[in-house]
Design an enzyme around this catalytic site. Sequence first.
Site, PDB file in Angstrom:
ATOM      1  N   GLY A 193      -0.395   6.724   2.623  1.00  0.00           N
ATOM      2  CA  GLY A 193      -1.676   6.663   1.924  1.00  0.00           C
ATOM      3  C   GLY A 193      -2.376   8.008   1.817  1.00  0.00           C
ATOM      4  O   GLY A 193      -3.549   8.074   1.475  1.00  0.00           O
ATOM      5  N   GLY A 223       3.542   1.519  -0.678  1.00  0.00           N
ATOM      6  CA  GLY A 223       2.209   0.934  -0.589  1.00  0.00           C
ATOM      7  C   GLY A 223       1.478   1.056  -1.916  1.00  0.00           C
ATOM      8  O   GLY A 223       1.696   0.273  -2.847  1.00  0.00           O
ATOM      9  N   GLY A 224       0.634   2.072  -2.016  1.00  0.00           N
ATOM     10  CA  GLY A 224      -0.232   2.252  -3.186  1.00  0.00           C
ATOM     11  C   GLY A 224       0.467   2.089  -4.527  1.00  0.00           C
ATOM     12  O   GLY A 224      -0.035   1.380  -5.415  1.00  0.00           O
ATOM     13  N   GLU A 279      -0.085   0.449  10.554  1.00  0.00           N
ATOM     14  CA  GLU A 279      -1.486  -0.001  10.533  1.00  0.00           C
ATOM     15  C   GLU A 279      -1.704  -1.122  11.542  1.00  0.00           C
ATOM     16  O   GLU A 279      -2.752  -1.194  12.189  1.00  0.00           O
ATOM     17  CB  GLU A 279      -1.870  -0.432   9.108  1.00  0.00           C
ATOM     18  CG  GLU A 279      -2.034   0.794   8.213  1.00  0.00           C
ATOM     19  CD  GLU A 279      -1.687   0.577   6.756  1.00  0.00           C
ATOM     20  OE1 GLU A 279      -1.593  -0.584   6.306  1.00  0.00           O
ATOM     21  OE2 GLU A 279      -1.491   1.596   6.055  1.00  0.00           O
ATOM     22  N   SER A 302       3.724   7.458   0.718  1.00  0.00           N
ATOM     23  CA  SER A 302       3.422   8.104  -0.563  1.00  0.00           C
ATOM     24  C   SER A 302       4.628   8.206  -1.498  1.00  0.00           C
ATOM     25  O   SER A 302       4.795   9.208  -2.190  1.00  0.00           O
ATOM     26  CB  SER A 302       2.778   9.473  -0.333  1.00  0.00           C
ATOM     27  OG  SER A 302       1.557   9.328   0.381  1.00  0.00           O
ATOM     28  N   GLU A 309       8.537   5.305   8.291  1.00  0.00           N
ATOM     29  CA  GLU A 309       7.290   5.668   7.621  1.00  0.00           C
ATOM     30  C   GLU A 309       6.487   6.631   8.493  1.00  0.00           C
ATOM     31  O   GLU A 309       5.751   6.196   9.390  1.00  0.00           O
ATOM     32  CB  GLU A 309       6.443   4.417   7.367  1.00  0.00           C
ATOM     33  CG  GLU A 309       7.138   3.369   6.523  1.00  0.00           C
ATOM     34  CD  GLU A 309       6.119   2.436   5.882  1.00  0.00           C
ATOM     35  OE1 GLU A 309       6.054   2.405   4.658  1.00  0.00           O
ATOM     36  OE2 GLU A 309       5.384   1.754   6.610  1.00  0.00           O
ATOM     37  N   HIS A 351       4.386  -2.466  11.190  1.00  0.00           N
ATOM     38  CA  HIS A 351       3.754  -1.462  10.322  1.00  0.00           C
ATOM     39  C   HIS A 351       2.766  -0.638  11.145  1.00  0.00           C
ATOM     40  O   HIS A 351       2.071  -1.164  12.016  1.00  0.00           O
ATOM     41  CB  HIS A 351       3.050  -2.139   9.138  1.00  0.00           C
ATOM     42  CG  HIS A 351       2.643  -1.143   8.110  1.00  0.00           C
ATOM     43  ND1 HIS A 351       1.509  -0.377   8.239  1.00  0.00           N
ATOM     44  CD2 HIS A 351       3.259  -0.739   6.968  1.00  0.00           C
ATOM     45  CE1 HIS A 351       1.434   0.444   7.195  1.00  0.00           C
ATOM     46  NE2 HIS A 351       2.483   0.252   6.415  1.00  0.00           N
ATOM     47  N   ASN A 387       4.510  -2.990  -0.391  1.00  0.00           N
ATOM     48  CA  ASN A 387       3.606  -3.510   0.637  1.00  0.00           C
ATOM     49  C   ASN A 387       2.202  -3.474   0.041  1.00  0.00           C
ATOM     50  O   ASN A 387       1.622  -2.405  -0.093  1.00  0.00           O
ATOM     51  CB  ASN A 387       3.703  -2.642   1.899  1.00  0.00           C
ATOM     52  CG  ASN A 387       2.696  -3.048   2.957  1.00  0.00           C
ATOM     53  OD1 ASN A 387       2.073  -4.106   2.871  1.00  0.00           O
ATOM     54  ND2 ASN A 387       2.537  -2.205   3.975  1.00  0.00           N
ATOM     55  N   TRP A 388       1.716  -4.647  -0.328  1.00  0.00           N
ATOM     56  CA  TRP A 388       0.411  -4.698  -1.016  1.00  0.00           C
ATOM     57  C   TRP A 388      -0.750  -4.537  -0.048  1.00  0.00           C
ATOM     58  O   TRP A 388      -1.881  -4.314  -0.475  1.00  0.00           O
ATOM     59  CB  TRP A 388       0.266  -6.031  -1.765  1.00  0.00           C
ATOM     60  CG  TRP A 388       1.213  -6.210  -2.913  1.00  0.00           C
ATOM     61  CD1 TRP A 388       2.213  -5.360  -3.316  1.00  0.00           C
ATOM     62  CD2 TRP A 388       1.248  -7.321  -3.816  1.00  0.00           C
ATOM     63  NE1 TRP A 388       2.865  -5.882  -4.409  1.00  0.00           N
ATOM     64  CE2 TRP A 388       2.293  -7.089  -4.727  1.00  0.00           C
ATOM     65  CE3 TRP A 388       0.507  -8.505  -3.922  1.00  0.00           C
ATOM     66  CZ2 TRP A 388       2.601  -7.985  -5.756  1.00  0.00           C
ATOM     67  CZ3 TRP A 388       0.818  -9.403  -4.937  1.00  0.00           C
ATOM     68  CH2 TRP A 388       1.853  -9.134  -5.847  1.00  0.00           C
ATOM     69  N   LYS A 389      -0.482  -4.688   1.252  1.00  0.00           N
ATOM     70  CA  LYS A 389      -1.550  -4.596   2.263  1.00  0.00           C
ATOM     71  C   LYS A 389      -2.681  -5.579   1.910  1.00  0.00           C
ATOM     72  O   LYS A 389      -2.415  -6.652   1.376  1.00  0.00           O
ATOM     73  CB  LYS A 389      -2.026  -3.152   2.407  1.00  0.00           C
ATOM     74  CG  LYS A 389      -0.864  -2.178   2.615  1.00  0.00           C
ATOM     75  CD  LYS A 389      -1.277  -0.787   2.963  1.00  0.00           C
ATOM     76  CE  LYS A 389      -0.025   0.077   3.121  1.00  0.00           C
ATOM     77  NZ  LYS A 389      -0.318   1.430   3.537  1.00  0.00           N
TER      78      LYS A 389
HETATM   79  P1  PGA Z   1       1.800   4.348   0.756  1.00  0.00           P
HETATM   80  O1  PGA Z   1       2.009   3.248   1.912  1.00  0.00           O
HETATM   81  O2  PGA Z   1       2.966   4.240  -0.188  1.00  0.00           O
HETATM   82  O3  PGA Z   1       0.492   3.976   0.102  1.00  0.00           O
HETATM   83  O4  PGA Z   1       1.753   5.682   1.425  1.00  0.00           O
HETATM   84  C1  PGA Z   1       3.272   2.994   2.447  1.00  0.00           C
HETATM   85  C2  PGA Z   1       3.191   1.928   3.520  1.00  0.00           C
HETATM   86  O5  PGA Z   1       2.241   1.932   4.309  1.00  0.00           O
HETATM   87  O6  PGA Z   1       4.070   1.045   3.612  1.00  0.00           O
END
Ligand code: PGA
Length: 249
Positions: free
Chosen positions: A172, A233-234, A96, A212, A166, A94, A9-11
């Site tokens: 994050g 994500g990251g 967010e 993470s 998640e 998600h 997930n590149w956001k």
């Molecule tokens: P993260 O994000 O790996 O940076 O914790 C995961 C996500 O939000 O899908």
Amino acid sequence: MRRKIAAGNWKMNLSFSEARDLCSEINNVKIPNGVEVIMAVPSPYLYVLNAIARNKSVSIAAQNLHSKDSGAFTGETSHNMLSSIGINYVLVGHSERRQYNKESNAELKAKVDIALANGLSVIFCCGEPLSIRKKKTQDAYVAKQLKESLFHLSAEQLASVIVAYEPIWAIGTGVTASPIQAQQMHKSIRGLVSKNYTSKVAAQLPILYGGSVKPANAQDLFSRADVDGGLVGGASLDAASFTAIIKSF
Ligand code: PGA
């Protein structure tokens, strides 16, 4: 056997040239047999990256869609815009978007419905905030998210859904749910699916862990009985890290 999935997930990250390079690198990775790679990329890049991702094990996903077919919704993306450019997957729910865009379980149900009705597969995200985890009521919290947005689906429709658990406190933050915590929740989710559908339906549902995920913890997480991969994500923004995660199964 259940599908094994490494999803990125590149956001809201990366310039177009960075995105194109990362997509090409992942497209050229020798993906282990039976592993599927999905990258949820920013909407302006969907069309071009989908053309670059020719590897049959690599798919490009949208990070969001609107719950209506079309109309006066400035800045939004419809199911038809996605499917008409060859996109097959979309993230829904998600944390967010739940937080910053106030997406409710009812709104997410509508998004799931319109995606599935129009041939898009859904990666449905769920997970509890830290306050809920501290009260040890995370199972009930996630059960409510699933009940209100997913469990109205037929078994046939559910076959086009991937669940991503998640925990918000792990996204994050560098704090990962332990493999034991992840396995407990995934088992609880599979149990719910079994209760609401059948054990066969539950046995086929891919459940990904997100929060993470890194090359250093992916193997331990993915080796748990009910953890079928990750939503990353990251660490999906770096070709070497994401490749290491893809090879962690
Ligand atoms: P993260 O994000 O790996 O940076 O914790 C995961 C996500 O939000 O899908």
